[in-house]
Design an enzyme around this catalytic site. Sequence first.
Site, short mmCIF file in Angstrom:
data_model
loop_
_atom_site.label_atom_id
_atom_site.label_comp_id
_atom_site.label_asym_id
_atom_site.label_seq_id
_atom_site.Cartn_x
_atom_site.Cartn_y
_atom_site.Cartn_z
N GLY A 15 0.84 -1.14 -0.09
CA GLY A 15 0.03 0.00 0.14
C GLY A 15 0.80 1.20 0.08
O GLY A 15 0.34 2.40 0.42
N ALA A 16 2.06 1.11 -0.51
CA ALA A 16 3.13 2.35 -0.25
C ALA A 16 2.80 3.28 -1.48
O ALA A 16 3.54 4.23 -1.55
CB ALA A 16 4.40 1.66 -0.23
N SER A 128 -7.46 -0.02 12.45
CA SER A 128 -8.26 1.07 12.57
C SER A 128 -8.87 1.42 13.97
O SER A 128 -8.87 0.27 14.55
CB SER A 128 -9.36 1.19 11.46
N TYR A 141 -16.13 -3.15 6.59
CA TYR A 141 -14.73 -2.60 7.01
C TYR A 141 -14.31 -2.78 8.61
O TYR A 141 -13.38 -3.33 8.87
CB TYR A 141 -14.93 -1.07 6.79
N ALA A 143 -15.36 -5.33 10.53
CA ALA A 143 -15.10 -6.73 10.69
C ALA A 143 -13.80 -7.16 10.22
O ALA A 143 -13.13 -7.71 10.77
CB ALA A 143 -16.31 -7.50 9.66
N LYS A 145 -11.15 -5.10 9.89
CA LYS A 145 -10.22 -4.35 10.85
C LYS A 145 -10.29 -5.08 12.29
O LYS A 145 -9.27 -5.18 12.98
CB LYS A 145 -10.48 -2.91 10.86
N ILE A 174 -7.75 9.76 8.99
CA ILE A 174 -6.53 10.37 8.58
C ILE A 174 -6.91 11.06 7.10
O ILE A 174 -7.71 10.51 6.21
CB ILE A 174 -5.45 9.24 8.27
N1 NAD Z 1 -7.36 7.22 6.11
C1 NAD Z 1 -7.81 6.89 7.26
O1 NAD Z 1 -8.78 7.56 7.69
C2 NAD Z 1 -7.51 5.42 7.94
C3 NAD Z 1 -8.18 5.05 9.05
C4 NAD Z 1 -7.76 3.80 9.60
C5 NAD Z 1 -7.23 3.02 9.18
N2 NAD Z 1 -6.71 3.30 7.52
C6 NAD Z 1 -6.08 2.18 6.89
O2 NAD Z 1 -4.87 2.64 6.45
C7 NAD Z 1 -4.30 1.89 5.34
C8 NAD Z 1 -3.96 2.91 4.24
O3 NAD Z 1 -4.98 3.74 4.11
P1 NAD Z 1 -4.97 5.29 3.42
O4 NAD Z 1 -6.02 6.06 4.22
O5 NAD Z 1 -3.54 5.62 3.25
O6 NAD Z 1 -5.59 4.99 2.06
P2 NAD Z 1 -5.10 5.14 0.40
O7 NAD Z 1 -6.21 4.57 -0.33
O8 NAD Z 1 -4.28 6.34 0.37
O9 NAD Z 1 -3.87 3.71 0.47
C9 NAD Z 1 -4.26 2.66 0.39
C10 NAD Z 1 -3.46 2.02 -0.53
O10 NAD Z 1 -3.66 0.51 -0.69
C11 NAD Z 1 -3.70 0.15 -1.99
N3 NAD Z 1 -4.36 -0.93 -2.18
C12 NAD Z 1 -5.82 -1.11 -1.96
N4 NAD Z 1 -6.27 -2.34 -2.50
C13 NAD Z 1 -4.98 -2.85 -2.96
C14 NAD Z 1 -4.78 -4.16 -3.86
N5 NAD Z 1 -5.93 -5.20 -3.89
N6 NAD Z 1 -3.51 -4.51 -4.02
C15 NAD Z 1 -2.56 -3.59 -3.71
N7 NAD Z 1 -2.62 -2.62 -3.08
C16 NAD Z 1 -3.99 -2.23 -2.81
C17 NAD Z 1 -4.10 1.38 -3.03
O11 NAD Z 1 -3.68 1.40 -4.28
C18 NAD Z 1 -3.59 2.53 -1.92
O12 NAD Z 1 -2.44 3.23 -2.40
C19 NAD Z 1 -5.62 1.10 5.05
O13 NAD Z 1 -5.40 -0.29 5.57
C20 NAD Z 1 -6.71 1.63 5.80
O14 NAD Z 1 -7.63 1.01 6.11
C21 NAD Z 1 -6.92 4.42 7.30
#
Ligand code: NAD
Length: 238
Positions: A15-16, A128, A141, A143, A145, A174
Site C-alpha cells: 500500500g506504499a 483502524s 470494514y 469486521a 479491521k 486520517i
Molecule cells: N485514512 C484513514 O482515515 C484510515 C483510518 C484507519 C485506517 N486506515 C487504513 O490505513 C491503510 C492505508 O489507507 P490510506 O488512508 O492511506 O488510503 P489510500 O487509499 O491512500 O492507500 C491505500 C493503498 O492501498 C492500495 N491498495 C488497495 N487495494 C489494493 C490491492 N488489492 N492490492 C494492492 N494495493 C492495494 C491502494 O492502491 C492505495 O495506494 C488502509 O489499510 C486503511 O484501511 C486508514
Amino acid sequence: MTAGRLDGRAALVTGAGSGIGLAIAQRLAADGARVLTTDRAGEVDIVADVTALGINTKLVAEAEARLSGLDIVVACAGITGMEMLDGAGDEFFDQMMAVNVTAVFRLMRDALPLLKRSPHGRIILIGSVMSSFGEAGMTAYSASKHAVLGMTKSVAAEVGAFGITVNCIQPGAIDTPMTAPAFTTMPEFKQRWIDKAALGRLGQPQDIADVAAFLASDDARFMSGHGVFVDGGATQRQ
Ligand SMILES: NC(=O)c1ccc[n+]([C@@H]2O[C@H](COP(=O)([O-])OP(=O)(O)OC[C@H]3O[C@@H](n4cnc5c(N)ncnc54)[C@H](O)[C@@H]3O)[C@@H](O)[C@H]2O)c1
C-alpha cells in the site's frame, strides 16, 4: 526523523503508493531502512494486487533477492466502503475481506521464514479505530479491521519465540485519498471526526508513519500483540 535508527534493516511496505503507506515507506527510509515498496498503483518498486494468487511468495522472494532478507513487514494496503447491511452485496463484503484480511494473513505467513532469520523481526499491521468499535454502514470494514487486530494478538503469541514483535496501528480519521471522497461529499462527516478528536483535527499520514517507525525500531522491542490508537484522542472520551 531519527536518522540511522533503522540502518541495515530491510523493510517491505504494501500500500506504499499512496497515503499512509507512502508516508511509512518514506519515514522508514529516512531512518535508514532499505525499503521495498508495492501497491497496485503509484510509484512503487513492484506494482501488484495483494489479492493475486501467489503474490505474497513473489514479494518475499523479491525481498530476499533485492534486500537479502526482511526485518520489517508493514501491511498497509487496504480498502474501505460504506454500505448499510441491507444494501451490502456479497461481492462488497468478500472484496473487503480479501484485501484487508486474507492478503494480510498470507503476507505474514509467507514472510515468516525471512523474519525468523532477523534478530529484530517486526510485523506492523494497519488496523483502524474500527478494529475496536463499529459504526452504521461500516459492518464489512469494521469486521475486516477487527480481524486485523485479532491476527495481531495471535501471531504475536506465535512468533515471540523468534524475537519477532507484531503490533497493529489503529488510526483515527486520517487525511488521505481514501477518506477524501467522503470528506468532500459529506463535510458534516469530516467535521464530526475533527470534533471527535481531542486534538481537534484530522490526522496526517505522517502522524501514523512516525508511530510505525517507532514500532519498527529497537525502542519498541518489548512491545508486542498490541493495538495502538493513533487517533488524536478521538475514541477515549465521552
Ligand atoms: N485514512 C484513514 O482515515 C484510515 C483510518 C484507519 C485506517 N486506515 C487504513 O490505513 C491503510 C492505508 O489507507 P490510506 O488512508 O492511506 O488510503 P489510500 O487509499 O491512500 O492507500 C491505500 C493503498 O492501498 C492500495 N491498495 C488497495 N487495494 C489494493 C490491492 N488489492 N492490492 C494492492 N494495493 C492495494 C491502494 O492502491 C492505495 O495506494 C488502509 O489499510 C486503511 O484501511 C486508514
